[in-house]
Write an enzyme that holds these catalytic residues in place. Structure first.
Site, short mmCIF file in Angstrom:
data_model
loop_
_atom_site.label_atom_id
_atom_site.label_comp_id
_atom_site.label_asym_id
_atom_site.label_seq_id
_atom_site.Cartn_x
_atom_site.Cartn_y
_atom_site.Cartn_z
N ARG A 35 -40.73 -36.08 -32.83
CA ARG A 35 -40.29 -35.34 -34.16
C ARG A 35 -41.45 -34.35 -34.63
NH1 ARG A 35 -36.20 -38.18 -37.15
NH2 ARG A 35 -34.42 -38.27 -35.55
N ARG A 39 -39.58 -31.96 -40.83
CA ARG A 39 -39.92 -32.08 -42.46
C ARG A 39 -41.43 -32.15 -42.67
NH1 ARG A 39 -35.22 -36.09 -44.33
NH2 ARG A 39 -35.81 -36.73 -42.28
N ASP A 84 -30.51 -32.40 -31.61
CA ASP A 84 -30.33 -33.64 -32.14
C ASP A 84 -29.54 -34.46 -31.04
OD1 ASP A 84 -30.92 -35.52 -34.73
OD2 ASP A 84 -28.79 -36.11 -34.00
N TYR A 159 -24.03 -45.09 -32.77
CA TYR A 159 -23.65 -44.27 -33.72
C TYR A 159 -22.08 -44.01 -34.00
CZ TYR A 159 -28.21 -42.86 -35.19
OH TYR A 159 -29.58 -43.05 -35.66
O1 CP3 Z 1 -39.13 -34.58 -31.65
C1 CP3 Z 1 -38.58 -33.30 -32.13
O2 CP3 Z 1 -39.51 -32.73 -32.67
C2 CP3 Z 1 -37.34 -32.64 -31.89
C3 CP3 Z 1 -36.17 -32.70 -32.55
C4 CP3 Z 1 -35.49 -34.05 -32.66
C5 CP3 Z 1 -34.62 -34.29 -33.80
N1 CP3 Z 1 -33.54 -35.48 -33.54
C6 CP3 Z 1 -34.47 -33.47 -34.90
C7 CP3 Z 1 -33.87 -33.96 -36.28
C8 CP3 Z 1 -35.10 -35.39 -31.94
C9 CP3 Z 1 -35.79 -35.28 -30.56
C10 CP3 Z 1 -34.09 -35.98 -32.54
C11 CP3 Z 1 -33.57 -37.05 -31.84
C12 CP3 Z 1 -32.71 -37.99 -32.54
N2 CP3 Z 1 -31.96 -37.80 -33.53
C13 CP3 Z 1 -32.85 -39.55 -32.57
C14 CP3 Z 1 -33.92 -40.02 -31.25
C15 CP3 Z 1 -35.27 -40.02 -31.61
C16 CP3 Z 1 -35.67 -41.32 -32.65
O3 CP3 Z 1 -36.14 -40.71 -33.65
O4 CP3 Z 1 -35.43 -42.28 -32.20
C17 CP3 Z 1 -32.15 -40.22 -33.27
C18 CP3 Z 1 -32.03 -41.60 -33.53
C19 CP3 Z 1 -31.28 -39.10 -34.22
C20 CP3 Z 1 -30.39 -39.20 -35.21
C21 CP3 Z 1 -30.96 -38.77 -36.30
N3 CP3 Z 1 -31.09 -37.34 -36.60
C22 CP3 Z 1 -31.60 -39.29 -37.51
C23 CP3 Z 1 -32.14 -40.78 -37.42
C24 CP3 Z 1 -31.83 -38.42 -38.26
C25 CP3 Z 1 -32.86 -38.28 -39.55
C26 CP3 Z 1 -32.16 -38.32 -40.91
C27 CP3 Z 1 -32.77 -38.44 -41.92
O5 CP3 Z 1 -32.61 -37.13 -42.73
O6 CP3 Z 1 -33.81 -39.14 -42.28
C28 CP3 Z 1 -31.63 -36.98 -37.86
C29 CP3 Z 1 -31.55 -35.80 -38.32
C30 CP3 Z 1 -32.81 -35.17 -37.90
N4 CP3 Z 1 -33.01 -34.76 -36.37
C31 CP3 Z 1 -33.88 -34.36 -38.60
C32 CP3 Z 1 -34.28 -33.50 -37.52
C33 CP3 Z 1 -35.70 -32.79 -37.63
C34 CP3 Z 1 -33.99 -34.11 -39.93
C35 CP3 Z 1 -33.07 -33.36 -40.67
C36 CP3 Z 1 -33.48 -32.48 -41.73
O7 CP3 Z 1 -34.80 -31.99 -41.67
O8 CP3 Z 1 -32.85 -32.38 -42.98
#
Ligand code: CP3
Length: 358
Positions: A35, A39, A84, A159
């Site tokens: 990540r 943000r 994602d 999910y």
């Molecule tokens: O690592 C990186 O920089 C690459 C980007 C990345 C994202 N999601 C971008 C994202 C990666 C590798 C993921 C994988 C992902 N997505 C996982 C596995 C990694 C982990 O954290 O365990 C999981 C479980 C998800 C599912 C998911 N998508 C979640 C839990 C969330 C967060 C929700 C929130 O808003 O708190 C997302 C959304 C997401 N994926 C964001 C980003 C940058 C945030 C969206 C935003 O910016 O509004």
């Protein structure tokens, strides 16, 4: 016809991330952060203003730019594709969205044999925009490797079955334990989708892949072995021919580290709960380790960060002495959105200032 020497499009043979990932001696200790895009960066928030999360994942220019932001800012040793884990499910036609502050939400949870039978497969062209994003990145990243990724079948299943994020995964476990045949069919479909998604990224040029089984730590070792391992094993086997390093990561997986290595990974990601010099004993020799700074430590001030970074480097060196093939510094889970980005930059510089492991 003029024969031209092939330009060295990307000079990666010396890249510390790839050297460490393949068992060599890197010129510096490689580090990237899960990540790292997102943000915590003001330039990310600016770019994403008014653009939905999923919409941005299907926009190749945005994918490229967002992926590049942390590379430019922090001097990390790898880029990770901005995408994602639910992107291939969406692309295949499953009705879902990513809700800010919540995560993925699925319109019609998948809990029956009929629902599993109705699931679509993924065709490569449906993730063409992701592949195009990878091609743009490969052109832009001259010396920094690009990591592609996918969600592992279990985490995707959670999910789909729960319909959204879940603390206890109770419906997922109910299906897994109560209707094992339906469960294995579901995992089979998700394995096919995951393999297709990774192959699209590999064909477009990613240099390594990471399989995120973020929620596998909710399972006992016996449950993991029976209901998850065979499927994740197939994912790794079906992308092996690409010949790139394969990383396997989950949270709270201290009891599962050996099995997660057995699934076929070259590198096992470790969260902060298991010291790396213990993790190596569970994973066994012959694989690399990635991790494992607690992301909360980045809020604790520079003295604490330095102490923790030095401890992890020391434990990683011990792990290598015990047979690990290398160490890639990372967090034990993703960067938290409120993290001060200057702290991330400073932490990368600190890690680079330490002697590289031998
Ligand atoms: O690592 C990186 O920089 C690459 C980007 C990345 C994202 N999601 C971008 C994202 C990666 C590798 C993921 C994988 C992902 N997505 C996982 C596995 C990694 C982990 O954290 O365990 C999981 C479980 C998800 C599912 C998911 N998508 C979640 C839990 C969330 C967060 C929700 C929130 O808003 O708190 C997302 C959304 C997401 N994926 C964001 C980003 C940058 C945030 C969206 C935003 O910016 O509004």
């Amino acid at each position: 016809m003029t024969v031209m020497s092939t330009p060295t499009r990307r000079r990666l043979s010396e890249a510390p991330f790839l050297v460490a990932a393949t068992g060599g001696t890197p010129s510096r200790r490689p580090v990237w952060f899960m990540r790292q895009a997102g943000r915590s960066l003001p330039e990310y928030r600016e770019l994403r203003a008014g653009v939905g999360m999923l919409a941005s994942c299907f926009d190749p220019e945005l994918v490229c730019e967002i992926t590049m932001q942390p590379v430019r800012r922090h001097d990390v040793d790898a880029a990770i594709l901005f995408s994602d884990i639910v992107v291939p499910l969406k692309a295949a036609g499953i009705d879902l969205d990513i809700v800010a502050g919540v995560g993925p939400v699925v319109a019609q949870p998948v809990r029956t044999a009929d629902a599993v039978r109705a699931l679509p497969r993924l065709r490569a062209e449906e993730v063409g925009a992701v592949a195009e994003g990878v091609r743009l990145l490969v052109r832009e990243l001259s010396e920094t490797p690009l990591i592609g990724f996918a969600g592992a079948p279990f985490t995707l299943a959670s999910y789909l079955v729960e319909g959204g994020p879940s603390r206890h995964h109770e419906r997922t476990k109910a299906l897994m334990l109560g209707e094992p045949a339906v469960w294995h069919d579901l995992m089979g479909v998700l394995t096919d989708i995951t393999v297709e998604f990774l192959r699209a990224q590999l064909a477009a040029g990613v240099d390594a892949i990471q399989l995120f089984d973020s929620w596998a730590g909710a399972l006992s070792l016996a449950q993991y072995r029976e209901f998850v391992l065979p499927h994740s094993e197939r994912v790794f086997a079906e992308v092996a021919a690409a010949g790139v390093p394969r990383i396997h990561f989950g949270v709270g997986t201290g009891e599962l580290l050996g099995a997660m290595g057995e699934a076929g990974a070259d590198i096992v990601g470790v969260d902060w709960r298991t010291p790396l010099n213990q993790a190596v004993r569970r994973v066994g020799p012959g694989k690399g380790l990635q991790g494992n700074l607690d992301p909360a430590v980045l809020f604790a001030g520079s003295e604490v960060i330095e102490r923790e970074v030095r401890r992890i480097a020391r434990e990683a060196d011990e792990a290598i002495a015990l047979g690990a093939t290398g160490h890639i510094f990372n967090l034990g889970h993703g960067v938290m959105p409120d993290t001060d980005p200057t702290v991330i930059t400073d932490t990368v510089a600190l890690i680079h200032s330490l002697p590289a492991p031998l």
